[in-house]
Design a protein around this motif. Structure first.
Motif, PDB file in Angstrom:
ATOM      1  N   TYR A 294       0.844  -1.197   0.000  1.00 26.15           N
ATOM      2  CA  TYR A 294       0.000   0.000   0.000  1.00 26.15           C
ATOM      3  C   TYR A 294       0.873   1.238   0.000  1.00 26.15           C
ATOM      4  O   TYR A 294       1.728   1.422   0.878  1.00 26.15           O
ATOM      5  CB  TYR A 294      -0.931   0.027   1.212  1.00 26.15           C
ATOM      6  N   ILE A 295       0.672   2.089  -0.989  1.00 26.38           N
ATOM      7  CA  ILE A 295       1.337   3.378  -1.063  1.00 26.38           C
ATOM      8  C   ILE A 295       0.244   4.426  -1.249  1.00 26.38           C
ATOM      9  O   ILE A 295      -0.448   4.441  -2.277  1.00 26.38           O
ATOM     10  CB  ILE A 295       2.336   3.445  -2.232  1.00 26.38           C
ATOM     11  N   SER A 296       0.066   5.266  -0.252  1.00 26.10           N
ATOM     12  CA  SER A 296      -0.991   6.274  -0.351  1.00 26.10           C
ATOM     13  C   SER A 296      -0.732   7.158  -1.559  1.00 26.10           C
ATOM     14  O   SER A 296       0.395   7.524  -1.869  1.00 26.10           O
ATOM     15  CB  SER A 296      -1.037   7.122   0.920  1.00 26.10           C
ATOM     16  N   ASP A 297      -1.806   7.469  -2.275  1.00 22.65           N
ATOM     17  CA  ASP A 297      -1.777   8.311  -3.481  1.00 22.65           C
ATOM     18  C   ASP A 297      -1.207   7.606  -4.708  1.00 22.65           C
ATOM     19  O   ASP A 297      -1.106   8.222  -5.771  1.00 22.65           O
ATOM     20  CB  ASP A 297      -0.990   9.614  -3.247  1.00 22.65           C
ATOM     21  N   ASP A 298      -0.816   6.322  -4.589  1.00 22.33           N
ATOM     22  CA  ASP A 298      -0.328   5.598  -5.758  1.00 22.33           C
ATOM     23  C   ASP A 298      -1.507   5.033  -6.546  1.00 22.33           C
ATOM     24  O   ASP A 298      -2.541   4.685  -5.972  1.00 22.33           O
ATOM     25  CB  ASP A 298       0.612   4.463  -5.326  1.00 22.33           C
ATOM     26  N   THR A 299      -1.351   4.941  -7.868  1.00 25.77           N
ATOM     27  CA  THR A 299      -2.457   4.461  -8.700  1.00 25.77           C
ATOM     28  C   THR A 299      -2.812   3.004  -8.419  1.00 25.77           C
ATOM     29  O   THR A 299      -3.905   2.559  -8.759  1.00 25.77           O
ATOM     30  CB  THR A 299      -2.112   4.616 -10.193  1.00 25.77           C
ATOM     31  N   SER A 300      -1.893   2.260  -7.790  1.00 29.21           N
ATOM     32  CA  SER A 300      -2.188   0.868  -7.459  1.00 29.21           C
ATOM     33  C   SER A 300      -3.098   0.739  -6.246  1.00 29.21           C
ATOM     34  O   SER A 300      -3.618  -0.338  -5.960  1.00 29.21           O
ATOM     35  CB  SER A 300      -0.884   0.110  -7.192  1.00 29.21           C
ATOM     36  N   SER A 301      -3.293   1.824  -5.531  1.00 25.32           N
ATOM     37  CA  SER A 301      -4.114   1.801  -4.318  1.00 25.32           C
ATOM     38  C   SER A 301      -5.523   2.306  -4.607  1.00 25.32           C
ATOM     39  O   SER A 301      -5.743   3.097  -5.522  1.00 25.32           O
ATOM     40  CB  SER A 301      -3.461   2.657  -3.227  1.00 25.32           C
ATOM     41  N   ASP A 302      -6.475   1.840  -3.816  1.00 26.13           N
ATOM     42  CA  ASP A 302      -7.871   2.292  -3.924  1.00 26.13           C
ATOM     43  C   ASP A 302      -8.021   3.598  -3.151  1.00 26.13           C
ATOM     44  O   ASP A 302      -7.992   3.608  -1.913  1.00 26.13           O
ATOM     45  CB  ASP A 302      -8.818   1.227  -3.371  1.00 26.13           C
ATOM     46  N   LYS A 303      -8.191   4.700  -3.881  1.00 25.06           N
ATOM     47  CA  LYS A 303      -8.113   6.020  -3.260  1.00 25.06           C
ATOM     48  C   LYS A 303      -9.288   6.349  -2.354  1.00 25.06           C
ATOM     49  O   LYS A 303      -9.210   7.279  -1.548  1.00 25.06           O
ATOM     50  CB  LYS A 303      -7.952   7.093  -4.330  1.00 25.06           C
ATOM     51  N   TRP A 304     -10.406   5.615  -2.503  1.00 22.16           N
ATOM     52  CA  TRP A 304     -11.598   5.908  -1.700  1.00 22.16           C
ATOM     53  C   TRP A 304     -11.788   4.887  -0.569  1.00 22.16           C
ATOM     54  O   TRP A 304     -12.824   4.912   0.097  1.00 22.16           O
ATOM     55  CB  TRP A 304     -12.846   5.912  -2.568  1.00 22.16           C
ATOM     56  N   ALA A 305     -10.817   4.005  -0.382  1.00 18.98           N
ATOM     57  CA  ALA A 305     -11.032   2.861   0.506  1.00 18.98           C
ATOM     58  C   ALA A 305     -10.136   2.916   1.743  1.00 18.98           C
ATOM     59  O   ALA A 305      -9.082   3.555   1.749  1.00 18.98           O
ATOM     60  CB  ALA A 305     -10.770   1.568  -0.259  1.00 18.98           C
ATOM     61  N   TRP A 306     -10.570   2.186   2.765  1.00 18.65           N
ATOM     62  CA  TRP A 306      -9.776   2.071   3.973  1.00 18.65           C
ATOM     63  C   TRP A 306      -8.521   1.237   3.748  1.00 18.65           C
ATOM     64  O   TRP A 306      -8.354   0.596   2.714  1.00 18.65           O
ATOM     65  CB  TRP A 306     -10.601   1.486   5.109  1.00 18.65           C
ATOM     66  N   VAL A 307      -7.636   1.288   4.724  1.00 21.21           N
ATOM     67  CA  VAL A 307      -6.531   0.341   4.809  1.00 21.21           C
ATOM     68  C   VAL A 307      -6.741  -0.497   6.063  1.00 21.21           C
ATOM     69  O   VAL A 307      -7.366  -0.044   7.042  1.00 21.21           O
ATOM     70  CB  VAL A 307      -5.148   1.031   4.868  1.00 21.21           C
ATOM     71  N   ILE A 308      -6.244  -1.719   6.020  1.00 25.67           N
ATOM     72  CA  ILE A 308      -6.182  -2.553   7.215  1.00 25.67           C
ATOM     73  C   ILE A 308      -4.785  -2.382   7.798  1.00 25.67           C
ATOM     74  O   ILE A 308      -3.792  -2.431   7.072  1.00 25.67           O
ATOM     75  CB  ILE A 308      -6.445  -4.031   6.866  1.00 25.67           C
ATOM     76  N   PHE A 309      -4.708  -2.137   9.084  1.00 29.55           N
ATOM     77  CA  PHE A 309      -3.398  -2.024   9.725  1.00 29.55           C
ATOM     78  C   PHE A 309      -3.185  -3.207  10.671  1.00 29.55           C
ATOM     79  O   PHE A 309      -4.143  -3.815  11.158  1.00 29.55           O
ATOM     80  CB  PHE A 309      -3.241  -0.687  10.462  1.00 29.55           C
TER      81      PHE A 309
END
Length: 393
Positions: free
Chosen positions: A324-339
Motif C-alpha cells: 500500500y502506497i498512499s496516493d499511488d495508482t495501485s491503491s484504492d483512493k476511496w477505501a480504507w486500509v487494514i493495519f
C-alpha cells in the motif's frame, strides 16, 4: 413509483445475518462484530452495516422501475434500468461510513442523541454502475460543470424511502453539481455491490455512491434526481449531520449556523480486540482499519501499548500481495486500509491507535474536545484495555 414501492409496515423485511449486532429492529439498523468487520479487505455484504429509516422498499417489476431527472434543466428525462445498463459500467472500491460511527464511546462523555453505534458502522465494498457524470450528460449537463444555464448548482437525490423525520416524506440529500459532474470524483449510480446485484438492504435496484463523504449522502432506492439552485432542504441536510462545538446543546442550537457535513475526517479503530480483554502471555496481534474522506489516503497508523507514551508504526495494506502506497495508482483512493502490528503485552495495557492521512490531518487525543450533541464524527484516538491472565478485569 412504477415498479418500486415503499411498504407502510415491517412485515416484508429481507433476511439478515444472525451474527449482526442490532441497534434498532424497526427500522432495522445493525453492525457486525468488530472481528468480523476486518476478516477481509472487502466487507462481505452480510456484514456490511445496515442503516435504514423505514421499511425496506420492494421492487415489484424491475422493467417498470424508473427514476426522473428534473429541475433547472432544459430536458427533463425519465430513465429506466435498461438506460442505465447501456452506459459504461465503472468499478469503484469505496468505504462508506455512518456519521454516527463510534457514537457509543462519545456518549460516555455526555449524553448524545442517536443510535448507539460501536466501531463497525462502516464497511468497504466494490461498487458497480455508471458514473453520475455520464448520466447527467444524457440530459445535457456537460462534465465538470459548475452551474447549468438555468442556474442549477446542486444535485439532489430523492429516495422512495419514507421516514418520520420528513413527516412521512422521502429521504433526500444533495451534493454540489461540480462534484456530481466530475468524473474523477467517481460518484456512481450503483446497481452492483461486491460483484453481485444490490440487495434490498443496500438500495436495490439503484443507489447513489458518493465516495469519501459520510454515508448519509449516498442515497438508496433512487426515485428522482433534481437539479437545484440551492442545496437540498431536507431534514438530514439541514437539521441533522452537522458538526457543532461542545458548547452547543438542544436549548441553544441554531442549525443554520453550520454547513451539512460532507467529507469524513481521518478515522481509525482497533478491531481485533474488544474494549476490555483478557489475553494469554506473549505476543498479540493488533489489527483494525484506518480511513480518511475526501480522496485522502492513509500515510501512517501509530499504535501504543502504554496509553500513548511510546508509539510504533503499524503495517498497512489493502489488496493481498500489493504494497500500500498512499496516493499511488495501485491503491484504492476511496477505501480504507487494514493495519496490523504485533506486540508483547505487559501485565496490563491500554492499547491506542491513531492515524495520519496524506494531508497530515491527525485525530484528536480525547473525545471530550469533539463532543457534539448528535454524537457524530467521533474520530478520537481509539483505546482498548488488555490484561494478561485468566480472569475478567
Amino acid at each position: 413509483m412504477p415498479g418500486l414501492t415503499a411498504p407502510s409496515d415491517y412485515s416484508q423485511e429481507p433476511p439478515r445475518h444472525p451474527a449482526l449486532l442490532i441497534n434498532c429492529k424497526e427500522p432495522f439498523n445493525a453492525e457486525p462484530h468488530r472481528s468480523d468487520l476486518i476478516s477481509s479487505y472487502v466487507t462481505p455484504v452480510d456484514f456490511f452495516y445496515k442503516r435504514n429509516h423505514g421499511p425496506i422498499p420492494i421492487v415489484d417489476d424491475i422493467e417498470r422501475y424508473s427514476f426522473s431527472i428534473t429541475g433547472l434543466i432544459e430536458n427533463p428525462k425519465e430513465l429506466y434500468m435498461k438506460d442505465i445498463w447501456e452506459l459504461p459500467k465503472y468499478i469503484v472500491t469505496a468505504t462508506l461510513q455512518c456519521a454516527g460511527n463510534r457514537r457509543t464511546a462519545m456518549s460516555k462523555t455526555r449524553n448524545v442523541k442517536g443510535l448507539g453505534w460501536d466501531i463497525s458502522a462502516i464497511g468497504n465494498a466494490v461498487w458497480g454502475g455508471p458514473k453520475l457524470a455520464d448520466v447527467l450528460e444524457l440530459i445535457g449537463i456537460p462534465k465538470s460543470s459548475q452551474i447549468t444555464p438555468s442556474g442549477g448548482k446542486h444535485v439532489e437525490f430523492v429516495s422512495i424511502d419514507k421516514c418520520k423525520e420528513e413527516n412521512g416524506g422521502p429521504y433526500k440529500a444533495s451534493i454540489p453539481i461540480s462534484q456530481a459532474t466530475n468524473p474523477e470524483a467517481d460518484v456512481l449510480l450503483a446497481y452492483e455491490m461486491n460483484g453481485e446485484t444490490l440487495n434490498r438492504d443496500h438500495g436495490y435496484p439503484l443507489r447513489v455512491i458518493v465516495p469519501g463523504v459520510i454515508g448519509a449522502r449516498s442515497v438508496k432506492w433512487l426515485d428522482s434526481i433534481n437539479i437545484l439552485a440551492e442545496e437540498c432542504q431536507g431534514f438530514f441536510m439541514q437539521r441533522d449531520y452537522k458538526m457543532f462545538p461542545p458548547s452547543v446543546d438542544w436549548d441553544n442550537i441554531n442549525w443554520s449556523t453550520r454547513r451539512p457535513q460532507m467529507d469524513f475526517p481521518v478515522q481509525t479503530a482497533i478491531c481485533s480486540l474488544e474494549d476490555v480483554n483478557v489475553v494469554k502471555p506473549g505476543k498479540i496481534t493488533i489489527k483494525g482499519y484506518a480511513v480518511s474522506g475526501g480522496e485522502r489516503g492513509i500515510d501512517r497508523v501509530d499504535v501504543s501499548i502504554d496509553g500513548g507514551k511510546i508509539w510504533v508504526e503499524a503495517s498497512r495494506f489493502q489488496k493481498a500481495g500489493i504494497p500500500y502506497i498512499s496516493d499511488d495508482t495501485s491503491s484504492d483512493k476511496w477505501a480504507w486500509v487494514i493495519f496490523e502490528v504485533e506486540a508483547d503485552i505487559p501485565e496490563s495495557a491500554e492499547i491506542v491507535a491513531k492515524a495520519v492521512d496524506t494531508a497530515a490531518n491527525v485525530q484528536p487525543e480525547n473525545v471530550e474536545v469533539i463532543w457534539n450533541l448528535r454524537g457524530i464524527l467521533n474520530t478520537s484516538w481509539h483505546r482498548v484495555h488488555v490484561r494478561v491472565g485468566h480472569s475478567s478485569m
